[in-house]
Design a protein around this motif. Structure first.
Motif, PDB file in Angstrom:
ATOM      1  N   THR A 134       5.798  10.047  -5.826  1.00 48.57           N
ATOM      2  CA  THR A 134       6.050   9.063  -4.438  1.00 48.57           C
ATOM      3  C   THR A 134       5.970   7.762  -4.773  1.00 48.57           C
ATOM      4  OG1 THR A 134       3.715   8.927  -3.614  1.00 48.57           O
ATOM      5  CG2 THR A 134       4.928  10.946  -2.813  1.00 48.57           C
ATOM      6  N   ILE A 154       9.900   5.987  -5.051  1.00 45.41           N
ATOM      7  CA  ILE A 154      10.484   6.260  -3.880  1.00 45.41           C
ATOM      8  C   ILE A 154      10.394   5.215  -2.841  1.00 45.41           C
ATOM      9  CG2 ILE A 154      10.747   8.561  -4.114  1.00 45.41           C
ATOM     10  CD1 ILE A 154       9.057   9.004  -1.855  1.00 45.41           C
ATOM     11  N   PRO A 203      12.745  11.549   1.797  1.00 42.81           N
ATOM     12  CA  PRO A 203      12.660  11.747   0.192  1.00 42.81           C
ATOM     13  C   PRO A 203      11.869  13.222   0.046  1.00 42.81           C
ATOM     14  CG  PRO A 203      12.042   9.306   1.148  1.00 42.81           C
ATOM     15  CD  PRO A 203      12.010  10.332   2.101  1.00 42.81           C
TER      16      PRO A 203
END
Length: 256
Positions: A197, A200, A235
């Motif tokens: 993560t 992103i 995402p």
């Protein structure tokens, strides 16, 4: 005549050797409260006074997803004082609240009932430090709110050492507080998903205000909070992280 003189002399001699009556001196009055206790006896010392800044303080932490501005407004409108966290100002969800004299315990219950705070406790030695350290050591925090149906309502937190804390509220199999330890495999998998993560960009909110019958999912990672009400345009790494974290509870049958 000789006998008379001898008798008088004998009488004078005896009067000289007769002991005179002495007065007994008065004994001093004893005062038990002034007596010194035997060596080794414990004496009760007066309690040290505590300052109002300590006795009136509460340590509070907002629930994941609660509004900081709304919480501050609640505090000030209630006649209380909000004080920033002096140990770690960057963690704005943790603060001190000053209550009126003698009303600290009363406000513990009132603020918990407000549903804005996950923690409301009297400030004692180490209380604030413990809460700050717990927050610093959190890998991920997940909170689910209610909907118009039977959506599970719970809070779930996982720490860097793999310890996990769960609080089930509504529509869950396990209500109340539970703790468990992730296995090494589970923890390594979670760390890999968290790492994914970092590459992103996460929005603060994924929502559609026109849709009202939805539960909110609050995910907090790296001191950043994301609110999800509408599962669209999210995402993939964030979806994978959520599914795995929630799956840890499903495996343990905390809810269906």
């Amino acid at each position: 005549m000789k006998h008379s003189i001898f008798a008088i002399a004998l009488l004078l001699f005896c009067s000289c050797i007769t002991p005179s009556k002495k007065e007994t001196p008065n004994k001093p009055v004893e005062h038990p409260e002034e007596s010194i206790p035997p060596q080794g006896t414990k004496t009760t010392q007066p309690l040290e006074k505590t300052t109002p800044s300590t006795t009136n303080n509460l340590v509070v932490q907002l629930k994941t997803g609660s509004s900081l501005e709304d919480a501050k407004a609640l505090i000030t409108n209630s006649g209380l004082t909000w004080k920033a966290n002096p140990l770690a100002p960057e963690y704005k969800s943790i603060a001190l609240v000053v209550t009126p004299n003698g009303q600290r315990e009363t406000w513990v219950q009132r603020l918990l009932q407000s549903n804005e705070f996950s923690t409301v406790v009297p400030q004692t030695k180490g209380t604030l430090e413990k809460l700050v350290n717990e927050t610093k050591n959190t890998l991920i925090s997940l909170r689910k709110t209610s909907c118009f149906g039977d959506c599970p309502v719970y809070t779930f937190r996982i720490f860097k050492d793999g310890a996990a804390k769960y609080q089930g509220d509504d529509f869950v199999t396990e209500k109340g507080n539970r703790t468990f330890q992730l296995t090494n495999e589970e923890l390594n998998k979670l760390l890999a998903l968290l790492s994914a993560t970092e590459a992103i960009t996460m929005e603060k909110k994924y929502d559609d205000p026109k849709i009202t019958d939805l539960s909110s999912t609050f995910i907090e990672v790296r001191n950043q909070q994301v609110q999800i009400r509408l599962w669209k345009d999210i995402p993939d790494p964030l979806i994978a992280l959520h599914e795995y974290t929630e799956g840890l509870l499903l495996q343990r049958k905390y809810f269906n």
